[in-house]
Every structure is written in C-alpha cells, then in structure tokens.
Design an enzyme around this catalytic site. Structure first.
Site, PDB file in Angstrom:
ATOM      1  N   LYS A 148       5.621   1.692  -1.456  1.00 17.06           N
ATOM      2  CA  LYS A 148       4.470   1.677  -2.365  1.00 17.06           C
ATOM      3  C   LYS A 148       4.104   0.243  -2.744  1.00 17.06           C
ATOM      4  CE  LYS A 148       4.392   1.553  -6.663  1.00 17.06           C
ATOM      5  NZ  LYS A 148       4.613   1.694  -8.116  1.00 17.06           N
ATOM      6  N   ASP A 205       1.398   6.219  -5.777  1.00 15.07           N
ATOM      7  CA  ASP A 205       2.226   6.292  -6.980  1.00 15.07           C
ATOM      8  C   ASP A 205       2.071   7.693  -7.575  1.00 15.07           C
ATOM      9  OD1 ASP A 205      -0.291   6.328  -8.103  1.00 15.07           O
ATOM     10  OD2 ASP A 205       0.069   4.675  -9.487  1.00 15.07           O
TER      11      ASP A 205
END
Length: 224
Positions: free
Chosen positions: A121, A139
């Site tokens: 991420k 996320d």
C-alpha cells in the site's frame, strides 16, 4: 446495474466535480511523503500532520534520520499509533535509502517494498503521488468503498484482490486520481459505521444503497 456502468458513472462524477484530488498528508518532497505514509498506517492523516513538522525539523533528510536511533525518533512520534515499530522502521528505511539508493526514493514498487516499513500500500502511494504511476493503493477506505459501491465482488477479500479488481476497470491515466477519490469519499461520506447515504451523490449507482433501499421497502409497516 452492470459493473462497467458503475465505474463509468463513478469516474464521470469525480472527473467533473473533483478533477484534481490530492493527498491530505502535508509534505514538501518525496522523502517527507515516504515518512508520512509510513506513519499513517492505522493512523489518521490529521494526527500525522501534527507530528511531522517537528520530526522534519530534526530530520530534514534521509542522512540525518539514518544516523539517529529509534529511541530518539520515538520521542517525536510517540502520539502516533505503534510508535515503537514505526520508529525502528523509519531509521531502518533511512539507512537503506542512504546505503542502497543514494538517498533517492526509488520509483519501482518492488524496490520501494524493500524498505523497512514499506508494504504494498505504501509503495503504491509513493509510486502514484510522486511518480504519477498507475498504482492503486488500497487502504481501509478504498477497500470499504469499493465493496459498497459494487466495484469489486464480495469475494475480493484482500487488498490485493481489490487492487486488481479496480485496475481492470479504471483507465491507467486516472488511477492516481481514483486512489484519492475513493479514499476521500470513504473518509468524509461513506463512513464505516454510519455512511452518509442521504448526502451521497453516488447513491444512484451504489450497490450498498440499492440493497438498503430494498430492505427498507420489504420491512413491514408498524401497526398501532
């Protein structure tokens, strides 16, 4: 409604209304963004922005951070979630950045993930924001919004599965913007516990809202 149509409506809406979305993390250069994104894991951007000014005053570049200690870094980020682990990650990241990358933030997602504290991420955020690459960082907000809108199937149970599902339908040129669109929508409208469906301009093509409306219509009328 077909998934393809949902994506078209989503991208049309945000392109018209929010053509230039940006991260809410405050930074002045790639190094500062990398530090901020590492700190933002399971922590709000607002909290990170409160901490980073003094942190960057003390450690303005990778070199100064690399020769510090996790104990010293901890004193600056103690109010951030998981400060012990993150202080170690930051020092380790800076040391590798200086030693292996000449203090330059790598553009490759694979190389970014070699840095301590940098998962997929975080690497995708850096690749997207700094290098404008078609990288979709997933996320909790992106994960939630993607499922609720019906952009990805409920069987997409991991961030990577959601990332792949989104990338199939979003033009590469729009991926860096779409990342921010989904995050900000989840942060301010499609809240985890109490989504603001009444104020949401995406409700007309939202799978979650459609299901919610059907359940409300099926509910028996109260009798008195």
């Amino acid at each position: 409604m077909q998934k393809k149509e949902r994506f078209r409506l989503l991208l049309d809406y945000f392109t018209r209304n929010f053509p230039e979305p940006e991260t809410e993390l405050q930074y002045r250069n790639p190094y500062e963004l990398l530090v901020s994104v590492i700190l933002s894991a399971q922590c709000t951007d607002k909290r990170v922005n409160m901490v980073t000014p003094s942190l960057f005053d003390r450690f303005p570049d990778p070199e100064s951070l690399a020769v510090s200690t996790s104990e010293e870094v901890f004193t600056y980020i103690r109010s951030i979630s998981y400060p012990n682990n993150k202080s170690k990650h930051l020092v380790g990241m800076a040391q590798m950045l200086v030693g292996e990358f000449g203090s330059e933030i790598p553009a490759s997602i694979d190389e970014l993930q070699k840095l301590p504290g940098v998962g997929r991420k975080t690497a995708n955020v850096i690749a997207s924001v700094i290098f404008n690459q078609p990288a979709m960082a997933v996320d909790t907000h992106v994960f939630r919004v993607s499922h609720r809108l019906g952009l990805v199937p409920m069987t997409a149970t991991t961030p990577l599965a959601v990332e792949k599902g989104l990338m199939k339908h979003i033009p590469k040129v729009l991926v860096p913007k779409a990342h921010h669109w989904l995050i900000l929508h989840g942060r301010y409208v499609c809240l985890a516990r109490s989504p603001k469906c009444g104020a949401c301009e995406l409700s007309s093509f939202c799978a979650y809202f459609e299901k919610k409306q059907k359940l409300e219509n099926l509910a028996p009328n109260p009798t008195f």
